[in-house]
Design an enzyme around this catalytic site. Structure first.
Site, short mmCIF file in Angstrom:
data_model
loop_
_atom_site.label_atom_id
_atom_site.label_comp_id
_atom_site.label_asym_id
_atom_site.label_seq_id
_atom_site.Cartn_x
_atom_site.Cartn_y
_atom_site.Cartn_z
N GLN A 85 0.85 -1.20 0.00
CA GLN A 85 0.00 0.00 0.00
C GLN A 85 0.88 1.24 0.00
O GLN A 85 0.38 2.36 -0.10
CB GLN A 85 -0.85 0.03 1.27
CG GLN A 85 -1.79 -1.14 1.42
CD GLN A 85 -2.32 -1.19 2.84
OE1 GLN A 85 -3.39 -0.65 3.12
NE2 GLN A 85 -1.59 -1.79 3.74
N HIS B 153 -1.65 1.33 -4.18
CA HIS B 153 -2.05 2.73 -3.98
C HIS B 153 -1.27 3.69 -4.87
O HIS B 153 -1.35 4.90 -4.68
CB HIS B 153 -1.89 3.13 -2.51
CG HIS B 153 -2.95 2.55 -1.62
ND1 HIS B 153 -2.89 2.60 -0.24
CD2 HIS B 153 -4.09 1.88 -1.92
CE1 HIS B 153 -3.96 2.00 0.26
NE2 HIS B 153 -4.70 1.55 -0.73
P1 OAD Z 1 -1.32 2.78 9.07
O1 OAD Z 1 -0.61 4.05 9.37
O2 OAD Z 1 -2.81 2.75 9.17
O3 OAD Z 1 -0.77 1.67 10.05
C1 OAD Z 1 0.59 1.52 10.30
C2 OAD Z 1 0.78 0.24 11.07
O4 OAD Z 1 2.17 -0.01 11.18
C3 OAD Z 1 0.24 0.28 12.52
O5 OAD Z 1 -0.54 -0.89 12.76
C4 OAD Z 1 1.50 0.29 13.36
O6 OAD Z 1 1.32 -0.38 14.61
C5 OAD Z 1 2.46 -0.45 12.48
N1 OAD Z 1 3.91 -0.19 12.71
C6 OAD Z 1 4.49 0.94 13.17
N2 OAD Z 1 5.81 0.82 13.23
C7 OAD Z 1 6.09 -0.44 12.78
C8 OAD Z 1 7.30 -1.18 12.58
N3 OAD Z 1 8.51 -0.67 12.85
N4 OAD Z 1 7.21 -2.44 12.09
C9 OAD Z 1 6.00 -2.99 11.80
N5 OAD Z 1 4.83 -2.33 11.97
C10 OAD Z 1 4.87 -1.08 12.45
O7 OAD Z 1 -0.79 2.32 7.64
P2 OAD Z 1 -1.50 1.44 6.53
O8 OAD Z 1 -2.19 0.27 7.13
O9 OAD Z 1 -0.47 1.22 5.50
O10 OAD Z 1 -3.46 5.34 1.85
O11 OAD Z 1 -2.58 2.48 5.99
C11 OAD Z 1 -3.29 2.17 4.84
C12 OAD Z 1 -3.50 3.37 3.97
O12 OAD Z 1 -4.07 4.44 4.71
C13 OAD Z 1 -2.23 3.99 3.41
O13 OAD Z 1 -1.76 3.32 2.26
C14 OAD Z 1 -2.67 5.36 3.05
C15 OAD Z 1 -3.49 5.69 4.27
O14 OAD Z 1 -4.46 6.60 4.11
C16 OAD Z 1 -3.28 6.29 0.90
O15 OAD Z 1 -2.51 7.22 1.04
C17 OAD Z 1 -4.09 6.14 -0.31
#
Ligand code: OAD
Length: 251
Positions: A109, A127
């Site tokens: 993503q 994305h």
């Molecule tokens: P999120 O920001 O929603 O979630 C990030 C996740 O990464 C959380 O569950 C954290 O706990 C975890 N995290 C943080 N540090 C970490 C590490 N060092 N190792 C592993 N995990 C870690 O991000 P996404 O799920 O990617 O869309 O969000 C989805 C979409 O929402 C994005 O692609 C974006 C956003 O709006 C668009 O921009 C179109």
């Protein structure tokens, strides 16, 4: 005395990772947080606020129609952060998996380009990519020049028309062909890693669950419980850069 920590992984999972022929990785913003790119939600360097706007307020077709300059400025700010960041150990493990497995697919993503820079080759950026623009008239995408952009907002190189970031925004649909290819691949997978995604945007969980229903073992890598944790057979509670390298060394 060595300060090295020996991490013990489930022996059955290690055996599966060694013999598997078809493996997928699904990543979200968390995998890039150790590279210094803010996540959108949850643990890590989160809090991607810019001028007090949340991503949901700027990453929409409505925001772009209202104020294209503001949206482009936000993307330019983010593009500078991405360009100044380096892939981390977790991106490198994912690239090593790509090189190792006969059949491999990375579904990300993330728009930050760090997977490509780490060497991943078989990937779908569902994305889009922050370093590309798209002509609003023809729909064709193109590589953007290095930030800061001048002029801002940029024009399309293909028509007398504005350009937009080549990103899938909130309220927009996914590329159906790409999604279909992901589902087909996941249905044949033996092992799927879900790394650093909250599941607040539901597509990664839907994709991982599709793989699980077709027999794949799911591994969730995240310091916090996420939407993927409950469908995962293995939950590695930790940072991707800590959890993945010692595992991969044993494969
Ligand atoms: P999120 O920001 O929603 O979630 C990030 C996740 O990464 C959380 O569950 C954290 O706990 C975890 N995290 C943080 N540090 C970490 C590490 N060092 N190792 C592993 N995990 C870690 O991000 P996404 O799920 O990617 O869309 O969000 C989805 C979409 O929402 C994005 O692609 C974006 C956003 O709006 C668009 O921009 C179109």
């Amino acid at each position: 005395m060595s300060s090295r920590v020996t991490v013990e992984y489930d022996p059955e999972l290690l055996a599966l990772a060694r013999r598997a022929k078809q493996v997928a990785v699904i990543t979200g913003a968390g995998i890039s947080s150790e590279s210094g790119i803010p996540t959108f939600r949850g643990a890590g360097e989160s809090g991607a606020l810019w001028k007090n706007f949340r991503a949901e307020e700027l990453a929409t077709p409505q925001a772009f129609a209202r104020d294209p300059e503001l949206v482009w400025e936000w993307y330019d700010w983010r593009r500078e952060i991405c360009a100044a960041s380096e892939p981390n150990k977790a991106h490198e493990v994912v690239a090593a998996m790509d090189a190792h497995y006969e059949n491999f697919l990375l579904i990300t993503q993330n728009v930050d380009n760090l997977h490509r820079r780490a060497g991943s080759r078989r990937l779908y950026e569902i994305h889009g990519n922050i370093f590309r623009g798209r002509c609003v008239q023809t729909g064709r995408s193109f590589d953007l020049p290095a930030p800061p952009l001048d002029p801002l907002p940029p024009r399309s190189p293909f028509a007398d028309a504005p350009a937009r970031p080549d990103i899938v925004w909130f309220g927009e649909s996914y590329d159906q062909e790409m999604l279909g290819a992901c589902l087909d691949f996941l249905a044949e997978c033996e092992l799927v890693f879900v790394i650093g995604t909250s599941g607040m945007v539901p597509i990664p969980i839907y994709l991982a669950d599709h793989a699980r229903k077709h027999g794949a073992v799911i591994v969730d890598v995240n310091p916090e419980v996420s939407g993927a944790t409950e469908i995962a057979a293995h939950y590695w509670q930790g940072r991707a850069g800590d959890a993945l390298p010692p595992f991969w060394e044993q494969i």
